[in-house]
Design an enzyme around this catalytic site. Structure first.
Site, PDB file in Angstrom:
ATOM      1  N   PRO A  67       0.837  -1.196   0.000  1.00 16.06           N
ATOM      2  CG  PRO A  67      -0.593  -1.473   1.800  1.00 16.06           C
ATOM      3  CD  PRO A  67       0.663  -1.987   1.203  1.00 16.06           C
ATOM      4  CG  HIS A  68       1.858   3.001  -3.206  1.00 14.91           C
ATOM      5  ND1 HIS A  68       1.624   1.686  -3.559  1.00 14.91           N
ATOM      6  CD2 HIS A  68       1.540   3.733  -4.289  1.00 14.91           C
ATOM      7  CE1 HIS A  68       1.206   1.641  -4.804  1.00 14.91           C
ATOM      8  NE2 HIS A  68       1.140   2.866  -5.276  1.00 14.91           N
ATOM      9  CB  ALA A  69      -1.081   7.181   0.183  1.00 19.72           C
TER      10      ALA A  69
END
Length: 156
Positions: A67-69
Site C-alpha cells: 500500500p502506498h500514498a
C-alpha cells in the site's frame, strides 16, 4: 535500509493478535503505525491509503501487499513493514492472501522519488531468501533484525 526511503525500526512490526482480519484492518493498522512512529495524522494517512486502493489493489503478489500514498509535508518517502499472523485477502492479482505488508508514504510532489522508492521495495521483496526470512519472522525484533541484515548487505 535502502536509501530510497526511511524505514524507522519502530515501524517494523508483527501483528500478533487476531484483530487484523481484513484489508481495512491492515490499512487502519498502517495509519496508526505511521501516526505513532512518524507523527502523522492517522485519518489523513488512512484516507490516502484507502483512496489509492480504490484505484486497484496494491496486492503485489507472492503474499505481499505494498500500500502506498502521498502525504503532504514529507521531505522524503517513509515506510512501514508489518508481518501478519494469518494470511488475509488483499485482492492481489495472483489471488494469494497477504502475509507481509510493506507500506510507503511519499511527498505529494515527489513523482520520480515515489516510483524509485516503490521500485526499491519491489527489488527487496523479489529476493527469495530475504522474503523467506521475513515470512518466517515471528516477532518484531526478528523482523527488524532481518531488515537490518538486508540493509547492511545492500550497503556493502
Amino acid at each position: 535500509m535502502p536509501a530510497n526511503f526511511l524505514l524507522d525500526p519502530k515501524a517494523i512490526l508483527t501483528a500478533a493478535d487476531g484483530s487484523i482480519a481484513t484489508k481495512s484492518d491492515i490499512l487502519g493498522l498502517l495509519s496508526t503505525c505511521f501516526a505513532e512512529v512518524y507523527e502523522f495524522d492517522p485519518a489523513a494517512v488512512l484516507a490516502g491509503l484507502e483512496e489509492r486502493e480504490k484505484l486497484g489493489s496494491t496486492g503485489f503478489g507472492r503474499g505481499i501487499a505494498m500500500p502506498h500514498a502521498r502525504y503532504a509535508g514529507l521531505k522524503r518517502p517513509v515506510a512501514a513493514l508489518i508481518r501478519l499472523p494469518e494470511p488475509i485477502d488483499f485482492a492481489a492479482a495472483d489471488a494469494m492472501k497477504v502475509e507481509l505488508v510493506f507500506a510507503l508514504l511519499s511527498p505529494t510532489d515527489a513523482g520520480a522519488t515515489h516510483l524509485h522508492a516503490l521500485a526499491a521495495m519491489s527489488r527487496m521483496l523479489r529476493d527469495d531468501a530475504l522474503l523467506e526470512r521475513l515470512l518466517a519472522a515471528e516477532t518484531s525484533d526478528t523482523l527488524r533484525g532481518v531488515m537490518t541484515d538486508a540493509g547492511e548487505r545492500d550497503a556493502a
